[in-house]
Design a protein around this motif. Structure first.
Motif, mmCIF file in Angstrom:
data_model
loop_
_atom_site.group_PDB
_atom_site.id
_atom_site.type_symbol
_atom_site.label_atom_id
_atom_site.label_comp_id
_atom_site.label_asym_id
_atom_site.label_seq_id
_atom_site.Cartn_x
_atom_site.Cartn_y
_atom_site.Cartn_z
ATOM 1 N N ILE A 1 17.507 -11.305 32.788
ATOM 2 C CA ILE A 1 18.552 -12.331 32.699
ATOM 3 C C ILE A 1 19.878 -11.725 32.257
ATOM 4 O O ILE A 1 20.840 -12.427 32.007
ATOM 5 N N MET B 1 33.328 -15.364 25.555
ATOM 6 C CA MET B 1 34.437 -16.267 25.231
ATOM 7 C C MET B 1 35.734 -15.480 25.213
ATOM 8 O O MET B 1 35.781 -14.381 24.645
ATOM 9 N N GLU B 2 36.752 -16.052 25.842
ATOM 10 C CA GLU B 2 38.080 -15.458 25.811
ATOM 11 C C GLU B 2 39.103 -16.588 25.790
ATOM 12 O O GLU B 2 38.788 -17.720 26.163
ATOM 13 N N ARG C 1 36.386 -3.850 33.770
ATOM 14 C CA ARG C 1 36.923 -3.874 32.396
ATOM 15 C C ARG C 1 36.485 -2.626 31.643
ATOM 16 O O ARG C 1 37.252 -2.043 30.878
ATOM 17 N N ILE C 2 35.251 -2.244 31.861
ATOM 18 C CA ILE C 2 34.746 -1.052 31.180
ATOM 19 C C ILE C 2 35.475 0.170 31.723
ATOM 20 O O ILE C 2 35.860 1.067 30.985
ATOM 21 N N SER D 1 38.897 0.542 30.119
ATOM 22 C CA SER D 1 38.839 1.231 28.819
ATOM 23 C C SER D 1 38.655 2.734 29.014
ATOM 24 O O SER D 1 39.274 3.541 28.311
ATOM 25 N N GLN E 1 33.009 -16.027 16.204
ATOM 26 C CA GLN E 1 33.931 -16.976 16.855
ATOM 27 C C GLN E 1 35.135 -17.277 15.979
ATOM 28 O O GLN E 1 36.257 -17.397 16.475
ATOM 29 N N ALA F 1 37.506 -14.429 16.123
ATOM 30 C CA ALA F 1 38.198 -14.411 17.420
ATOM 31 C C ALA F 1 39.248 -15.517 17.479
ATOM 32 O O ALA F 1 40.374 -15.291 17.938
ATOM 33 N N SER G 1 38.134 -11.089 22.543
ATOM 34 C CA SER G 1 36.947 -11.429 23.333
ATOM 35 C C SER G 1 35.762 -11.567 22.383
ATOM 36 O O SER G 1 35.717 -10.906 21.336
ATOM 37 N N TRP G 2 34.874 -12.453 22.746
ATOM 38 C CA TRP G 2 33.653 -12.694 21.952
ATOM 39 C C TRP G 2 32.494 -12.700 22.923
ATOM 40 O O TRP G 2 32.510 -13.445 23.897
ATOM 41 N N MET G 3 31.549 -11.830 22.693
ATOM 42 C CA MET G 3 30.443 -11.713 23.641
ATOM 43 C C MET G 3 29.117 -11.777 22.878
ATOM 44 O O MET G 3 28.823 -10.911 22.076
ATOM 45 N N PRO G 4 28.338 -12.817 23.119
ATOM 46 C CA PRO G 4 27.065 -12.923 22.407
ATOM 47 C C PRO G 4 25.960 -12.163 23.128
ATOM 48 O O PRO G 4 26.020 -11.964 24.332
ATOM 49 N N TYR H 1 22.347 -12.521 24.620
ATOM 50 C CA TYR H 1 21.592 -13.706 25.022
ATOM 51 C C TYR H 1 20.246 -13.285 25.562
ATOM 52 O O TYR H 1 20.085 -12.208 26.106
ATOM 53 N N GLY H 2 19.263 -14.130 25.338
ATOM 54 C CA GLY H 2 17.920 -13.808 25.786
ATOM 55 C C GLY H 2 17.195 -15.101 26.035
ATOM 56 O O GLY H 2 17.824 -16.153 26.054
ATOM 57 N N PRO H 3 15.882 -15.052 26.237
ATOM 58 C CA PRO H 3 15.141 -16.302 26.381
ATOM 59 C C PRO H 3 15.416 -17.147 25.128
ATOM 60 O O PRO H 3 15.362 -16.624 24.022
ATOM 61 N N SER I 1 36.587 -3.275 27.872
ATOM 62 C CA SER I 1 35.202 -3.696 27.694
ATOM 63 C C SER I 1 35.069 -4.649 26.511
ATOM 64 O O SER I 1 35.516 -4.356 25.415
ATOM 65 N N PRO I 2 34.444 -5.808 26.741
ATOM 66 C CA PRO I 2 34.190 -6.731 25.628
ATOM 67 C C PRO I 2 32.910 -6.359 24.876
ATOM 68 O O PRO I 2 32.554 -7.023 23.913
ATOM 69 N N LEU I 3 32.245 -5.325 25.332
ATOM 70 C CA LEU I 3 31.019 -4.895 24.662
ATOM 71 C C LEU I 3 31.365 -3.823 23.630
ATOM 72 O O LEU I 3 32.306 -3.069 23.807
ATOM 73 N N SER J 1 29.548 -0.855 22.044
ATOM 74 C CA SER J 1 28.303 -0.078 22.015
ATOM 75 C C SER J 1 28.269 0.909 20.853
ATOM 76 O O SER J 1 27.217 1.339 20.431
ATOM 77 N N GLU J 2 29.468 1.277 20.351
ATOM 78 C CA GLU J 2 29.526 2.161 19.179
ATOM 79 C C GLU J 2 30.389 1.465 18.136
ATOM 80 O O GLU J 2 31.583 1.720 18.043
#
Lengths: 460, 250, 179
Positions: A113, A175-176, A264-265, A268, C20, C23, C34-37, C39-41, C61-63, C65-66
């Motif tokens: 997912i 969210m943005e 986007r990545i 950066s 949130q 942000a 940017s706010w990125m959660p 998500y999973g089941p 990038s909104p992620l 990783s570091e």
């Protein structure tokens, strides 16, 4: 005023503000906020949200509502979009406008997912059966998702063809800030006319005869004519609706092609690479079909290599290769299955490409050689210094100097010869190292396309 | 001179393509006459299926949409939600409705979708050449059940009217036949009631019409009508299965 | 200027809300955010985290990783994400729920006893607000005024009476960093 909104919810509100009053859908992660939002908002605006029994039913309800003349939307994610393909093919064949949102997740099969871009082929190559195309819009931010969703309704109506808004789990869940005031109560584009073709249950008139919304043409010659008519529409879409964004391509030696989340990545990564002096630029297709081929070809002027980055095993790369048409190497970096590439991965990939480039290999060899010769001179010089301190050896030192200068001259002329040889073999690219003069090889006869005038990439 | 019969204006002048002895023509006419008599025909919107009636959009003289196989109830749902004040109907065969479109019909019914479904049951796939249908009778020979339908191997026929009547969404469900004049009259009355209830917003309505397929049954038209009486009707009993205006299910 | 945060804990700890509010407060100050959660089941009590990026130019990038700034509200989050931090990063962790952690020496570490403070304030649900106050104080990502204004917007009229207790929790969290 700006509002912090989730991509999925922003898309739903944008659709409502663009006059969408009918929504049919079925739950699937990661797009559930769209139907949830619609179920709350549609009754408020006098519209209709209906949760269908399946994606198959949902797309056919969309076909019915679109055929009945309404602005209508459905949304789903990859496995659900597969189920909708039959309906999409019928909708195209019957020339019914509608908007389909695909928040792509990892596949094949039930997959994952998490965000992916592995539905590129499915969305740009048809997906369903038959000779058809569908305009595919790929937003890379929540604000752009809003803008493109609204435009999607106009494009769909303009050509009586479905339009897909293709995001991924990240675009949907992120969210943005969005300026919702700008998209409020958006009126249909001015060129759009009344839907006199629609099955509205009307008494036939000359302008609006009895409506038959249909994709069955049992006579091959009639169906061929119909397909030719559809093709003329696709040609018109290609000419008028192609959208892309160019970033720092003016002097780019390596051009990245990436869309949506991946772009986007890459952006950066580009910032980091530029700081290190690597001239990298990016073409971001906003429409995946029509594909911004001309924009990519216009970068051939400076580009030595292309890098296609996707969250897939490599699908859009086919279109990049077709655009480049064998004139430059096209490399690929991808993560898939719901994995998202990191900035570091892309930086490393671009650096490896840079270092592997014959030009930069030669440049490095040249620098190494100059360095080695310099070192040799330096050592020689030190010996001479010692020698001149001994007055008895003055004469010898004089000879030494002579020899040294001979050596230097020989080295320099040898180096120059070598450089000439390299220059002629490496061609015009070397000109930058040797002070800008064009090498005396035959002028390239290739023509470079200029981007179409409707380039909406003004943000660069 | 008095006019004793006039073709309904709700049918176009295009000649039917149906085989001799097929009762699709009668069912088309009944539906069209009802639309005209109720004064809802000019603004009706019909949905054609995939099957022998695939060209229904050429015959019904109103706005029409052609649906994918089995999806007519979903298409009609979309249309009706946009035009709740218009008469919306689907015209579907047994393969279309009871096999590939089983999900769509069940859910349109249980939602109480305010549409009328004309369900033509002739126990066979006609257009594709006589293959076994979901409503093919036990023992019936078709091109894909050459030894007769073996219920141990491929199960039993689907009884659509009975099944849908168990749901709360439908307002009216009746099974009728058109093998003789008396039954044709009854069938027309049923279709009329269904459209009336639709226009009153009462809920989902479906009329199952037992039909003949002489060509694929390997019979003459007359033998086919006999077979409707002798074999089809005993397996598919006629009658009202659901009528919310009758104050209870029958 | 670009500031990246990774805020992690388990579902129900309000980690998504912390993100949130940061942000939204930054948006009030006209920053790009940017706010990125994750998500999973859908499930209760599972892991939850969100990445927040605040920048004065459009966000790539909104992620994250570091994570240069990691907020760990429980031990699994600390164990999972601390190894990804770059040297010199800032770690704020909920010392009420994370006992004797093995911490890296090349990062700045700020223990915040979120639950203890919240209980002292007699409102266990403000633990995330304590952490929010500590984050603001430690990173200066948004102004105090804009954070309080954001909180006020978020509570709305219905929950306006909750403003004081939340403000108090934020102040207590900030005090931990100052101490």
């Amino acid at each position: 005023m700006k509002k912090l909104m989730k991509g999925n919810e922003a898309i739903a509100e944008a659709a409502i503000q663009a006059g969408c009053r009918f929504f049919f859908g079925y739950p699937i992660t990661p797009q559930n906020q769209i139907p949830e939002y619609m179920s709350k908002r549609m009754p408020e605006v006098g519209g209709c949200f209906l949760q269908s029994e399946s994606e198959v039913a949902a797309i056919n309800m969309v076909y019915g509502a679109g055929g009945a003349g309404a602005r209508v939307m459905t949304s789903s994610s990859s496995p659900g979009i597969s189920l909708k393909q039959e309906g999409i093919s019928y909708i195209v064949g019957a020339e019914v406008p509608c908007v389909i949102v695909n928040m792509v997740r990892g596949g094949p099969g039930l997959g994952s997912i998490q965000p992916a871009q592995s539905d590129y082929y499915q969305s740009t190559r048809g997906g369903g059966h038959g000779d058809y195309r569908m305009c595919v819009l790929a937003p890379s931010s929540v604000q752009e998702a809003v803008d493109l969703t609204q435009e999607a309704f106009d494009i769909a109506d303009r050509y009586r063809n479905p339009v897909m808004v293709l995001g991924d789990g990240l675009i949907g869940q992120m969210m943005e800030p969005v300026d919702m005031d700008l998209c409020k109560d958006r009126k249909p584009a001015e060129d759009l006319t009344e839907k006199t073709w629609a099955a509205t249950g009307h008494v036939p008139t000359e302008e609006a005869p009895r409506a038959i919304i249909n994709s069955l043409y049992i006579q091959p010659d009639v169906l061929e004519k119909h397909c030719q008519k559809l093709q003329a529409k696709y040609d018109a879409i290609e000419a008028a609706e192609c959208r892309w964004q160019e970033e720092e391509t003016e002097d780019a030696e390596i051009v990245i092609v990436a869309y949506g989340t991946t772009s986007r990545i890459c952006r950066s990564a580009m910032r980091k690479l530029r700081q290190e002096g690597i001239r990298v630029g990016m073409i971001r297709p906003i429409t995946l079909w029509p594909f911004p081929e001309a924009a990519i070809r216009s970068t051939l002027k400076t580009a030595r290599q292309y890098l296609c980055v996707e969250m897939s095993m490599g699908q859009m790369i086919d279109d990049v290769r077709l655009a480049v048409n064998g004139e430059r190497p096209v490399d690929f970096y991808g993560r898939t299955g719901g994995m998202v590439p990191t900035v570091t991965e892309i930086v490393d990939k671009v650096k490896a490409m840079y270092d592997n480039d014959d030009l930069h290999k030669a440049e490095k060899a040249f620098n190494d050689t100059v360095g080695a010769v310099g070192n040799a001179f330096n050592k020689l010089g030190q010996k001479i210094e010692k020698a001149v301190n001994n007055p008895e050896l003055e004469q010898k030192a004089e000879n030494f100097r002579k020899q040294a200068s001979d050596v230097a001259n020989r080295a320099a002329s040898g180096l120059a010869k070598g450089m000439d040889a390299m220059a002629s073999t490496l061609g015009k690219a070397f000109s930058s190292i040797f002070g800008g003069a064009q090498p005396e090889e035959p002028k390239s006869t290739e023509t470079v396309d200029t981007p179409a005038e409707n380039n909406e990439g003004g943000e660069q | 001179m008095a006019t004793v019969f006039k073709k309904t204006s709700m049918l176009t002048d295009k000649p039917f393509h149906y085989c001799p002895g097929c009762t699709h023509g009668i069912i088309h006419r009944l539906t069209a006459e009802v639309l005209e008599e109720l004064g809802i025909g000019e603004t009706a919107i019909g949905v054609a299926p995939v099957g022998c009636a695939v060209f229904a959009y050429d015959y019904f003289n109103c706005d029409m949409m052609e649906a994918a196989h089995g999806r007519a109830p979903a298409v009609a749902t979309g249309i009706k939600r946009v035009h709740p004040d218009k008469a919306v109907f689907t015209y579907q065969g047994d393969g279309d409705l009871a096999s590939i479109g089983a999900a769509e019909i069940v859910h349109a019914a249980t939602r109480g979708e305010k549409i009328t479904v004309i369900f033509v049951n002739n126990a066979i796939y006609g257009m594709t050449g006589g293959q076994m249908a979901p409503t093919t009778l036990p023992g019936q020979v078709t091109t894909t059940s050459p030894y007769g339908r073996d219920t141990n191997h491929c199960g039993f026929p689907v009884h659509v009217s009975e099944m849908l009547a168990t749901l709360n969404g439908p307002a009216y469900i009746e099974r009728v036949s058109v093998h003789d004049v008396a039954h044709v009259k009854k069938a027309k009355a049923a279709i009329k009631k269904a459209f009336q209830l639709q226009m009153e917003g009462k809920g989902f309505t479906l009329i199952e019409v037992i039909s003949s397929c002489p060509t694929n049954w390997g019979k003459t038209p007359k033998e086919a009508l006999e077979w409707v009486k002798s074999d089809m009707i005993p397996n598919y009993p006629l009658g009202v299965y659901k009528d919310i205006t009758a104050g209870g299910d029958q | 200027m670009e500031k990246q945060f990774l805020i992690a804990g388990f579902g129900g700890q309000g980690v998504l809300l912390i993100g949130q509010l940061i942000a939204k407060a930054a948006m009030k100050q006209d920053y790009e955010v940017s706010w990125m959660p994750s998500y999973g089941p859908e499930m209760r009590g599972g892991e939850a985290n969100c990445a927040v990026v605040v920048s004065d130019e459009p966000i790539g990038s909104p992620l994250v990783s570091e994570p240069p700034v990691l907020i760990a509200m429980n031990k699994p989050s600390l164990n999972k994400f601390m190894p990804m931090m770059p040297a010199g990063g800032v770690l704020l962790y909920n010392s009420s729920l994370i006992e004797d952690p093995e911490l890296r020496e090349d990062i700045t570490v700020i223990p915040v006893p979120c639950n203890e403070i919240a209980e002292k304030l007699q409102n266990a649900r403000t633990a995330n607000m304590v952490m929010l106050g500590a984050i603001r104080q430690a990173t200066d990502v948004v102004t105090e005024d804009s954070l309080i204004a954001t909180l006020q917007d978020w509570l709305g009229e219905k929950k306006a009476h909750m403003l004081d207790i939340n403000k108090q929790a934020i102040a207590e969290g900030a005090a931990v960093v100052n101490a």
